[in-house]
Design a protein around this motif. Sequence first.
Motif, PDB file in Angstrom:
ATOM      1  N   PHE A 128       2.599  -7.874   5.143  1.00  0.00           N
ATOM      2  CA  PHE A 128       3.490  -8.433   4.133  1.00  0.00           C
ATOM      3  C   PHE A 128       3.020  -9.793   3.639  1.00  0.00           C
ATOM      4  O   PHE A 128       2.847 -10.010   2.436  1.00  0.00           O
ATOM      5  N   PHE A 129       2.803 -10.716   4.566  1.00  0.00           N
ATOM      6  CA  PHE A 129       2.574 -12.114   4.181  1.00  0.00           C
ATOM      7  C   PHE A 129       1.136 -12.446   3.816  1.00  0.00           C
ATOM      8  O   PHE A 129       0.889 -13.402   3.076  1.00  0.00           O
ATOM      9  N   VAL A 130       0.184 -11.701   4.337  1.00  0.00           N
ATOM     10  CA  VAL A 130      -1.225 -11.993   4.069  1.00  0.00           C
ATOM     11  C   VAL A 130      -1.797 -11.027   3.034  1.00  0.00           C
ATOM     12  O   VAL A 130      -2.541 -11.429   2.133  1.00  0.00           O
ATOM     13  N   GLU A 131      -1.413  -9.739   3.146  1.00  0.00           N
ATOM     14  CA  GLU A 131      -1.989  -8.721   2.284  1.00  0.00           C
ATOM     15  C   GLU A 131      -1.077  -8.331   1.122  1.00  0.00           C
ATOM     16  O   GLU A 131      -1.503  -7.628   0.202  1.00  0.00           O
ATOM     17  N   GLY A 132       0.194  -8.759   1.166  1.00  0.00           N
ATOM     18  CA  GLY A 132       1.117  -8.462   0.085  1.00  0.00           C
ATOM     19  C   GLY A 132       1.499  -6.999  -0.029  1.00  0.00           C
ATOM     20  O   GLY A 132       1.830  -6.515  -1.119  1.00  0.00           O
ATOM     21  N   ARG A 133       1.479  -6.259   1.079  1.00  0.00           N
ATOM     22  CA  ARG A 133       1.765  -4.827   1.023  1.00  0.00           C
ATOM     23  C   ARG A 133       3.270  -4.571   0.955  1.00  0.00           C
ATOM     24  O   ARG A 133       4.082  -5.403   1.375  1.00  0.00           O
ATOM     25  N   ASN A 134       3.628  -3.415   0.450  1.00  0.00           N
ATOM     26  CA  ASN A 134       5.029  -3.060   0.216  1.00  0.00           C
ATOM     27  C   ASN A 134       5.617  -2.391   1.450  1.00  0.00           C
ATOM     28  O   ASN A 134       5.362  -1.207   1.711  1.00  0.00           O
ATOM     29  N   LEU A 135       6.427  -3.113   2.193  1.00  0.00           N
ATOM     30  CA  LEU A 135       7.014  -2.570   3.422  1.00  0.00           C
ATOM     31  C   LEU A 135       8.200  -1.655   3.144  1.00  0.00           C
ATOM     32  O   LEU A 135       8.798  -1.130   4.083  1.00  0.00           O
ATOM     33  N   SER A 136       8.542  -1.445   1.882  1.00  0.00           N
ATOM     34  CA  SER A 136       9.526  -0.421   1.532  1.00  0.00           C
ATOM     35  C   SER A 136       8.873   0.957   1.411  1.00  0.00           C
ATOM     36  O   SER A 136       9.580   1.962   1.307  1.00  0.00           O
ATOM     37  N   ASP A 137       7.570   0.995   1.416  1.00  0.00           N
ATOM     38  CA  ASP A 137       6.817   2.238   1.246  1.00  0.00           C
ATOM     39  C   ASP A 137       6.550   2.838   2.630  1.00  0.00           C
ATOM     40  O   ASP A 137       5.802   2.273   3.425  1.00  0.00           O
ATOM     41  N   ASN A 138       7.135   3.995   2.890  1.00  0.00           N
ATOM     42  CA  ASN A 138       6.955   4.616   4.204  1.00  0.00           C
ATOM     43  C   ASN A 138       5.498   4.955   4.493  1.00  0.00           C
ATOM     44  O   ASN A 138       5.078   4.946   5.651  1.00  0.00           O
ATOM     45  N   ALA A 139       4.722   5.231   3.446  1.00  0.00           N
ATOM     46  CA  ALA A 139       3.298   5.520   3.656  1.00  0.00           C
ATOM     47  C   ALA A 139       2.590   4.312   4.257  1.00  0.00           C
ATOM     48  O   ALA A 139       1.706   4.449   5.114  1.00  0.00           O
ATOM     49  N   VAL A 140       2.967   3.126   3.806  1.00  0.00           N
ATOM     50  CA  VAL A 140       2.394   1.890   4.360  1.00  0.00           C
ATOM     51  C   VAL A 140       2.804   1.743   5.827  1.00  0.00           C
ATOM     52  O   VAL A 140       1.977   1.422   6.693  1.00  0.00           O
ATOM     53  N   LEU A 141       4.068   2.002   6.128  1.00  0.00           N
ATOM     54  CA  LEU A 141       4.559   1.880   7.503  1.00  0.00           C
ATOM     55  C   LEU A 141       3.882   2.895   8.424  1.00  0.00           C
ATOM     56  O   LEU A 141       3.516   2.566   9.560  1.00  0.00           O
ATOM     57  N   ILE A 142       3.704   4.115   7.931  1.00  0.00           N
ATOM     58  CA  ILE A 142       3.039   5.145   8.741  1.00  0.00           C
ATOM     59  C   ILE A 142       1.592   4.756   9.006  1.00  0.00           C
ATOM     60  O   ILE A 142       1.082   4.915  10.121  1.00  0.00           O
TER      61      ILE A 142
END
Length: 221
Positions: A128-142
């Motif tokens: 989240f804080f370094v890469e700016g990824r979307n933690l609402s996206d389950n694909a990212v979480l998986i």
Amino acid sequence: MASTALTVDVVSDVVCPWCFIGKRRLEKAIALVPDVAVDVHWRPYQLAPELPPEGEPRRAYMIAKFGSAERIEQIHQRLTGIGAEEDIAFDFDRIAVAPNTMNAHRLVLWSRAGGQQGAVVEALFRAFFVEGRNLSDNAVLIEIGAANGLDPALLTELFGSDSDIERTRREIASAQRIGVTGVPFFIVAGKYGIAGAEAPETIAGAIRQAAAEAGEPAAAS
């Protein structure tokens, strides 16, 4: 070395920059008491439970929360400086989505059993804080879970269900009942509460005191 690990519960949210800073300071605190075995448990808290499952554009969300782009810039500049002192390369400009963190907390919960919790929490903070990824996206979480030893097929199945949503809500409510209104909040040995990302020496002092009361050896450093 202590025969029974002393538990430190950390109530946090993965979109809380002070929680990321608090994680670094906790790690330093544990290093200050090398003769105490510490078992860290990460507990959920939601700073913005009202956000929709898909999240919202972060810039608009932050302006609504803090009032102006100038105020947000001041906050980010301060956090970037503090983060640098803790080896955190905050990159707030890369964050496009303010996520609802319920599913991220479910991932953290599921990572407890196999001992991957600390690694998963670190990966979520970095994403989240370094890469700016979307933690609402389950694909990212998986993807984060799989990279840290969790079964991606099982995670896909779990995220497709309501598994542990109520459990997570109960844990958040439990933290609120004991007076947690902001995060990070550290609970040392179930008895000492530390609000905020305090200095490592402060956290280490609470660990040392709790260990002494339990009759375990503690480092004098």
